[in-house]
Write an enzyme that holds these catalytic residues in place. Sequence first.
Site, short mmCIF file in Angstrom:
data_model
loop_
_atom_site.label_atom_id
_atom_site.label_comp_id
_atom_site.label_asym_id
_atom_site.label_seq_id
_atom_site.Cartn_x
_atom_site.Cartn_y
_atom_site.Cartn_z
N SER A 259 0.83 -1.20 0.00
CA SER A 259 0.00 0.00 0.00
C SER A 259 0.86 1.25 0.00
O SER A 259 1.96 1.26 0.54
CB SER A 259 -0.92 0.01 1.21
OG SER A 259 -1.71 1.18 1.17
N LYS B 187 -5.03 -6.48 2.63
CA LYS B 187 -4.85 -5.34 1.71
C LYS B 187 -6.17 -4.98 1.03
O LYS B 187 -6.49 -3.80 0.86
CB LYS B 187 -3.78 -5.67 0.66
CG LYS B 187 -3.66 -4.65 -0.48
CD LYS B 187 -3.23 -3.29 0.05
CE LYS B 187 -2.93 -2.21 -0.98
NZ LYS B 187 -3.43 -2.21 -2.30
N GLU C 26 -10.55 2.42 2.73
CA GLU C 26 -10.14 3.64 2.02
C GLU C 26 -11.33 4.23 1.23
O GLU C 26 -11.56 5.44 1.24
CB GLU C 26 -8.98 3.28 1.10
CG GLU C 26 -8.45 4.36 0.21
CD GLU C 26 -7.36 3.78 -0.74
OE1 GLU C 26 -6.44 3.08 -0.26
OE2 GLU C 26 -7.46 4.01 -1.95
N HIS D 12 -8.21 -3.11 3.51
CA HIS D 12 -7.62 -1.77 3.59
C HIS D 12 -8.20 -0.88 2.49
O HIS D 12 -8.62 0.26 2.74
CB HIS D 12 -6.09 -1.85 3.46
CG HIS D 12 -5.43 -0.54 3.13
ND1 HIS D 12 -5.45 0.00 1.85
CD2 HIS D 12 -4.78 0.36 3.90
CE1 HIS D 12 -4.82 1.16 1.87
NE2 HIS D 12 -4.41 1.40 3.09
N ASN D 13 -8.22 -1.38 1.29
CA ASN D 13 -8.74 -0.57 0.19
C ASN D 13 -10.24 -0.29 0.35
O ASN D 13 -10.70 0.81 0.02
CB ASN D 13 -8.49 -1.27 -1.14
CG ASN D 13 -7.04 -1.17 -1.59
OD1 ASN D 13 -6.14 -1.05 -0.76
ND2 ASN D 13 -6.81 -1.22 -2.89
P1 NBP Z 1 1.06 -2.34 -14.20
O1 NBP Z 1 -0.05 -2.89 -13.38
O2 NBP Z 1 0.75 -1.28 -15.19
O3 NBP Z 1 1.79 -3.56 -14.95
C1 NBP Z 1 2.83 -3.33 -15.87
C2 NBP Z 1 3.92 -4.36 -15.70
O4 NBP Z 1 3.39 -5.67 -15.91
C3 NBP Z 1 5.03 -4.17 -16.70
O5 NBP Z 1 6.24 -4.47 -16.08
C4 NBP Z 1 4.66 -5.20 -17.75
O6 NBP Z 1 5.76 -5.60 -18.54
C5 NBP Z 1 4.22 -6.32 -16.89
N1 NBP Z 1 3.51 -7.38 -17.61
C6 NBP Z 1 2.31 -7.39 -18.22
BR1 NBP Z 1 1.21 -5.94 -18.35
N2 NBP Z 1 1.98 -8.56 -18.76
C7 NBP Z 1 3.03 -9.36 -18.50
C8 NBP Z 1 3.29 -10.72 -18.79
N3 NBP Z 1 2.41 -11.47 -19.45
N4 NBP Z 1 4.47 -11.23 -18.40
C9 NBP Z 1 5.37 -10.48 -17.74
N5 NBP Z 1 5.15 -9.18 -17.41
C10 NBP Z 1 3.99 -8.64 -17.78
O7 NBP Z 1 2.25 -1.82 -13.25
P2 NBP Z 1 2.19 -0.97 -11.89
O8 NBP Z 1 1.20 0.15 -11.95
O9 NBP Z 1 3.60 -0.69 -11.59
O10 NBP Z 1 1.62 -2.01 -10.82
C11 NBP Z 1 2.25 -3.26 -10.56
C12 NBP Z 1 1.41 -4.05 -9.59
O11 NBP Z 1 1.35 -3.34 -8.34
C13 NBP Z 1 -0.04 -4.26 -10.03
O12 NBP Z 1 -0.46 -5.54 -9.66
C14 NBP Z 1 -0.78 -3.22 -9.24
O13 NBP Z 1 -2.14 -3.56 -9.03
C15 NBP Z 1 -0.01 -3.20 -7.95
N6 NBP Z 1 -0.13 -2.01 -7.15
C16 NBP Z 1 -0.19 -0.79 -7.73
C17 NBP Z 1 -0.30 0.36 -6.95
C18 NBP Z 1 -0.32 1.69 -7.61
O14 NBP Z 1 -0.52 2.69 -6.90
N7 NBP Z 1 -0.13 1.81 -8.91
C19 NBP Z 1 -0.33 0.25 -5.59
C20 NBP Z 1 -0.24 -0.99 -5.00
C21 NBP Z 1 -0.15 -2.11 -5.80
P3 NBP Z 1 6.06 -4.82 -19.92
O15 NBP Z 1 6.87 -3.64 -19.54
O16 NBP Z 1 6.84 -5.81 -20.70
O17 NBP Z 1 4.76 -4.47 -20.54
#
Ligand code: NBP
Length: 484
Positions: free
Chosen positions: A128, A182, A189, A185-186
């Site tokens: 989070s 988690k 939120e 938590h959301n």
């Molecule tokens: P994204 O959720 O936008 O995911 C993008 C990443 O996933 C890139 O590295 C992409 O690789 C990879 N990917 C995909 Br899409 N398909 C794939 C596959 N088939 N094999 C391997 N890699 C793959 O990224 P994020 O916003 O950084 O979030 C990451 C995680 O963290 C998510 O699960 C999200 O729910 C969670 N999260 C996010 C937040 C937030 O505030 N954003 C907070 C807490 C948790 P590529 O570069 O090759 O396309």
Amino acid sequence: GHANIGVVGLAVMGSNLARNLASREGNTVAVLNRSRSKTDELVGAHPEAGFVPAFSYEDFAGSLQRPRTAIIMVKAGGATDAVIEELIRVFEPGDIIVDGGNALFTDTIRREKAVRETGINFVGMGVSGGEEGALNGPSLMPGGSDESWTTLGPILRSIAAVAEGEPCVTHVGHDGAGHFVKMVHNGIEYADMQLIAEAYDLIRRGTGKSPAEIADVFAEWNRGELESYLIEITAEVLRQVDAETGRPLVDVIVDQAGAKGTGAWTVQTALSLGVPVSGIAEATFARSLSSHPEQREVSRALPGPSAESAAQALQVDDVDAFIEKIRLALYASKIVAYSQGFDEIRAGAAEYGWHIDLGRIAAIWRGGCIIRAQFLNRITEAYAATPELPVLLTAPYFVDALTRAQAAWRDVVAISARAGIPAPAFSSSLAYYDGLRAERLPAALIQGQRDFFGAHTYKRIDKAGTFHTLWSGDRTEIEAEDTH
Ligand code: NBP
């Protein structure tokens, strides 16, 4: 290999978490991303981090010390399964795979079971705090086995947010426990945000104050018992002026709230556990309602209170007193939302066999995460005093707060109803509170109805056993088999 930790998935969350890890003494971080460009970009931009880039899963496994430990930060769903499959191929028994994405806890339970068969540990971990948290200190909610916690604990403690000297991480419980917590938590939120939005709406429509003036009110509230990150950022959002039009930004933003689904998960799970998280549900539904412009368009002409009676309902002689009532209604409703959320965690732990220390959960939410607040200390204290507390809001501190707030809370709900201003989270929280308090509930009538049309039977207040009235016969009562 010499890296002690690896990160797979280098979008914003993964990159920031990798940088956070690399900035801590003693860590060497291996990094891997499906498409090479993100790896090159990260490694190029941060030479100080000493990243060990990998461009294949074999390289990645080779660059890690045993037990190999990798955190997956990819798009939740199929991508997570794809990465797990690759890691299983190159990892060995005793290694640890951590999924830090926003996985549904039932997926985590399934994955943990499947990965465990290979002898590799699988840990579903709630993260989070968004991008900022990932970089500077998130609140971390890992599940998984005790064995993996031994290796992971020190690493996670080193990168987590710190609240009052304590790192915001704890081993929540086995398999899906971390992602479950988690999720809740959301959900909390969502409720917190909706309550703040209702307070803003009532102040604005009740007093005619401008967003900037209401920002001052929230800034003031942030110095008291409502002190929290969400109240703090609310003041900042309300103060923001749109550069293009010169109007308050909040008046330029389309009033349709988005959602990524974790609120809905919390409510769906609560429904199947039979836990009334009505505040979270109303908050989730309020976003849905806002996002149906076509329904809102055709409904605009529906009758509401006359301008005169709305004005009368809102008649505010003493603006400060009115705002104080809203503050109290917000605080009381917030206590309800947290009480409901912790009830869901308690019920989930019972259903899935997790040993979750509820007081510790409140403690690790004090830093890093979106719902961070002073208030969480009161929850930790409540569970420290009574670990088996059946209803959080019955802890002495909350009883005091509700005693102070309840008259104002009722006033605010009544005013909003008479003025025709929707306050679904305020009013449903009050209904929940009164439902819990009630000596008798009309549930007795519902049992009568169920027995009438479906012979579902009922219990009596005056003797043991299960009974059925012969509704379509002579309406005498018979003792029935317990059908439950
Ligand atoms: P994204 O959720 O936008 O995911 C993008 C990443 O996933 C890139 O590295 C992409 O690789 C990879 N990917 C995909 Br899409 N398909 C794939 C596959 N088939 N094999 C391997 N890699 C793959 O990224 P994020 O916003 O950084 O979030 C990451 C995680 O963290 C998510 O699960 C999200 O729910 C969670 N999260 C996010 C937040 C937030 O505030 N954003 C907070 C807490 C948790 P590529 O570069 O090759 O396309």
